[in-house]
Structure formats: structure tokens, C-alpha cells
Write a protein that holds these residues in place. Sequence first.
Motif, PDB file in Angstrom:
ATOM      1  N   UNK A  24     -58.516 -40.566 -29.909  1.00 31.81           N
ATOM      2  CA  UNK A  24     -59.959 -40.559 -30.171  1.00 31.81           C
ATOM      3  C   UNK A  24     -60.228 -40.429 -31.665  1.00 31.81           C
ATOM      4  N   UNK A  25     -59.415 -39.630 -32.365  1.00 30.75           N
ATOM      5  CA  UNK A  25     -59.572 -39.484 -33.807  1.00 30.75           C
ATOM      6  C   UNK A  25     -59.315 -40.810 -34.517  1.00 30.75           C
ATOM      7  N   UNK A  26     -58.301 -41.547 -34.048  1.00 32.79           N
ATOM      8  CA  UNK A  26     -58.013 -42.865 -34.619  1.00 32.79           C
ATOM      9  C   UNK A  26     -59.158 -43.840 -34.392  1.00 32.79           C
ATOM     10  N   UNK A  27     -59.748 -43.773 -33.199  1.00 32.86           N
ATOM     11  CA  UNK A  27     -60.903 -44.630 -32.899  1.00 32.86           C
ATOM     12  C   UNK A  27     -62.114 -44.241 -33.749  1.00 32.86           C
ATOM     13  N   UNK A  28     -62.338 -42.926 -33.914  1.00 35.05           N
ATOM     14  CA  UNK A  28     -63.469 -42.461 -34.727  1.00 35.05           C
ATOM     15  C   UNK A  28     -63.321 -42.935 -36.170  1.00 35.05           C
TER      16      UNK A  28
ATOM     17  N   UNK B 283     -47.589 -37.382 -31.622  1.00 37.15           N
ATOM     18  CA  UNK B 283     -47.733 -38.089 -32.905  1.00 37.15           C
ATOM     19  C   UNK B 283     -46.940 -39.392 -32.891  1.00 37.15           C
ATOM     20  N   UNK B 284     -45.727 -39.336 -32.357  1.00 33.67           N
ATOM     21  CA  UNK B 284     -44.887 -40.540 -32.283  1.00 33.67           C
ATOM     22  C   UNK B 284     -45.563 -41.632 -31.459  1.00 33.67           C
ATOM     23  N   UNK B 285     -46.103 -41.246 -30.293  1.00 33.36           N
ATOM     24  CA  UNK B 285     -46.753 -42.237 -29.427  1.00 33.36           C
ATOM     25  C   UNK B 285     -48.066 -42.748 -30.026  1.00 33.36           C
ATOM     26  N   UNK B 286     -48.819 -41.862 -30.696  1.00 34.31           N
ATOM     27  CA  UNK B 286     -50.085 -42.291 -31.307  1.00 34.31           C
ATOM     28  C   UNK B 286     -49.846 -43.224 -32.488  1.00 34.31           C
ATOM     29  N   UNK B 287     -48.767 -42.983 -33.257  1.00 34.36           N
ATOM     30  CA  UNK B 287     -48.431 -43.885 -34.364  1.00 34.36           C
ATOM     31  C   UNK B 287     -47.935 -45.229 -33.823  1.00 34.36           C
TER      32      UNK B 287
ATOM     33  N   UNK C 155     -57.690 -46.607 -36.638  1.00 32.20           N
ATOM     34  CA  UNK C 155     -56.989 -46.245 -37.877  1.00 32.20           C
ATOM     35  C   UNK C 155     -56.623 -44.773 -37.822  1.00 32.20           C
ATOM     36  N   UNK C 156     -55.328 -44.481 -37.728  1.00 35.17           N
ATOM     37  CA  UNK C 156     -54.852 -43.099 -37.694  1.00 35.17           C
ATOM     38  C   UNK C 156     -53.947 -42.876 -38.900  1.00 35.17           C
ATOM     39  N   UNK C 157     -54.479 -42.233 -39.920  1.00 32.05           N
ATOM     40  CA  UNK C 157     -53.736 -42.025 -41.157  1.00 32.05           C
ATOM     41  C   UNK C 157     -52.859 -40.783 -41.066  1.00 32.05           C
ATOM     42  N   UNK C 158     -51.918 -40.681 -42.002  1.00 32.49           N
ATOM     43  CA  UNK C 158     -51.030 -39.521 -42.063  1.00 32.49           C
ATOM     44  C   UNK C 158     -51.831 -38.252 -42.345  1.00 32.49           C
ATOM     45  N   UNK C 159     -52.859 -38.372 -43.192  1.00 30.27           N
ATOM     46  CA  UNK C 159     -53.684 -37.213 -43.536  1.00 30.27           C
ATOM     47  C   UNK C 159     -54.405 -36.638 -42.331  1.00 30.27           C
ATOM     48  N   UNK C 160     -55.018 -37.515 -41.522  1.00 26.23           N
ATOM     49  CA  UNK C 160     -55.733 -37.067 -40.321  1.00 26.23           C
ATOM     50  C   UNK C 160     -54.768 -36.438 -39.329  1.00 26.23           C
ATOM     51  N   UNK C 161     -53.597 -37.065 -39.160  1.00 27.50           N
ATOM     52  CA  UNK C 161     -52.581 -36.544 -38.237  1.00 27.50           C
ATOM     53  C   UNK C 161     -52.140 -35.148 -38.659  1.00 27.50           C
ATOM     54  N   UNK C 162     -51.905 -34.970 -39.956  1.00 24.52           N
ATOM     55  CA  UNK C 162     -51.468 -33.665 -40.472  1.00 24.52           C
ATOM     56  C   UNK C 162     -52.543 -32.607 -40.268  1.00 24.52           C
ATOM     57  N   UNK C 163     -53.792 -32.956 -40.578  1.00 23.62           N
ATOM     58  CA  UNK C 163     -54.897 -32.000 -40.419  1.00 23.62           C
ATOM     59  C   UNK C 163     -55.040 -31.550 -38.973  1.00 23.62           C
ATOM     60  N   UNK C 164     -55.010 -32.506 -38.043  1.00 21.39           N
ATOM     61  CA  UNK C 164     -55.158 -32.158 -36.626  1.00 21.39           C
ATOM     62  C   UNK C 164     -53.977 -31.325 -36.134  1.00 21.39           C
TER      63      UNK C 164
END
Length: 343
Positions: free
Chosen positions: A32-36, A284-288, A301-310
Amino acid sequence: MNLAWKEIKKNKVRFLILGSIIFLVSFLTFIISGLANGLSQDNAALIKDLPKGHFYMAEDAEGTFNLSRIDSNLQQEVMGKEKEAVAFSIQMGFLNDKDDKQQSVAFVSSTESTLFKNVHQGEVILDSSLQEKGIQIGDVLTNNQYSGEFIVKGFVEQKKFSHSPVAYISKEAYQEMYRVKDMQLIFVPNSGAEDINELQAYSNKEFLNTIPSYNAEQLSLNMIIWFLVVISGMLFAIFFYMMNVQKIGLYGILKAIGLKTSRLFKMIWTQMVIITALSLVVSISLSQLFNVVAPKGMPFTLTFGITTQLSIVFLIIGFIGATLSGLQIKKIEPLQAIQQGEA
């Protein structure tokens, strides 16, 4: 660490169930974060790609940039003081391609600047997404409001506005099409807000919220994301609370032989970190992977920064949930707990 790991191995099924639930919740959150983020780029990449600064629009427009008209004399005055300032306008419209099919675009016209593409009259530079519609460099496009023709001079990557590809056109073409001479907005990069008569200043974030649908779209998706994060914290609290209730007798014995309460808390925190970390690695592996294989038309769009923050947020929420569930350990009296465990 040793005590925590031993208990995980002893109760594999319980911790596997918890880990599976955390994995599913975190994976859904990442998607959902990637979609947002993808929708945010699709809605306002043109604005989001600009450096930090301030936008100015006519005060009487009341935050609606479409209604803003900045007097040319005032524009020259502001741009005379701010050498990096750029005046620009945005209007939704359409272009007719060589097959006479209408393509919805966001027309953008600006004064000369490195922040926007500058084109000559009769030329147009388009967002690359229109290449998928069969438009190529050198094609001749038309608009019903424009007496001339537009020759496609090039393409730019990821320039969208209001979910439409951007079309950079000259000031002369824009003025003929929309029957206006004044620009809508002035952007001054790398500057603080100034009090300019008849103009209202907006930061980058504030201006994004003036775009129709942007704020409502992002608010809805972000509420879902934080709701899922809170759910994960509640799951940790409930799981460890139930585990602690079942182990009151054991904790009483451990306290009786001299094991400190802080050591028991460390055991819970260690278990939480292990379960959360393993769940996050898989999600994280599956979302990437999804980020790579997602359909081209999907704004994801799922960036490394967003992934790290979450991931950090999940660990913090998990820590809070585990700590709240462990507060009962502090109240345990060894003798009473042993008797309760025997009963």
C-alpha cells in the motif's frame, strides 16, 4: 539472547504463527505504501521533482492555482529580485495525434529556466508515457484551440500532473490557447517565504495540497498504512500478554532463583526483534520483487528510504507492544506466582 532463542525453539508453532501474521501485515503495508508513493508521483511528479522553495499565487485565487493570475508587472518585479525565480502556468487539455485521437495532457508553459523544459513556438516536449500511445519524435500534433501545429521535439521521464502526462509548450502557444497573458504561479527555489503584496506564499508541501484530489488520495492511503502499523503493535501486545499469563509460574520460579525483571524484559524484547526482523526480511524481499514485476501501467514506487522508515516504525511499535505486555512481569511476586502456577 540464549534464553529467548531457547523459548522460540521450544514454542516454534506459536512464534511461527505470530511471525506469519506480522509478515502478512508488513507486506500489505509495504504494498500500500508503494501504491501511495506511486500515485503521489503520478499525480504530482512535476511539482515533487522541484527543489525546496516557495510557490506564489494570486491572493484572490484562495489556494486554487487555476484561478490565479499574476500581473506581469508584479511578476517582473519579483523575478528582478529573485534571479532563480521562474513563472509558470499549468492547464489540463488534450492533443490530437497523427491518427486524430485525443490524448489528455497537462500543458505547462514557463519563463526561461533550468527547472522546466524551454521550447520554441510550434514545438512540444512530452512525458515519455505518451510513447506507449504511439507518439514519436517528429510527429505533428494539433489542438483545437491552437491555430498552428506542435512538432514533438523530445520526451522527458516521469513528468506527470494530476495523473496526466505533461506537455511543455511555448508561452505564445499557451497564451493563444487559453486567452491569457498573465502567468498563474511564481516559484522561487531555495528561499524562505516572503511577504509580497497581492501574492500568497506556499511551501512545496502546502502547494501539493492545493492540487485537486492529491490531499484526499494520500490521506486515505496513509490512514490505511498507519492503521496496519498499529494493528501489528496490538498483535505483539496480545501475543506476549497471553504467553506471559501462561508462564506466570515459570517467571515466579526464575525470580525466586534471582533472575532480575530486566532480564525477563530483555528476553521478550529479543524475541520481538528476532520475529520482527525475520518477518520484515521476507516481506521486504517480496515487496521489492513486486516492485520489479508490477505491471508497467501500475503507479507503484517503493524506494529504499520508505522501506527503511517503515521497518524502523514496525520495530518501534513492536517494542512498545512487547513492553506493554511485559508490565505484568514487574508485578509478579515469586511465591504467589508459583502457587498460582501450581493451581
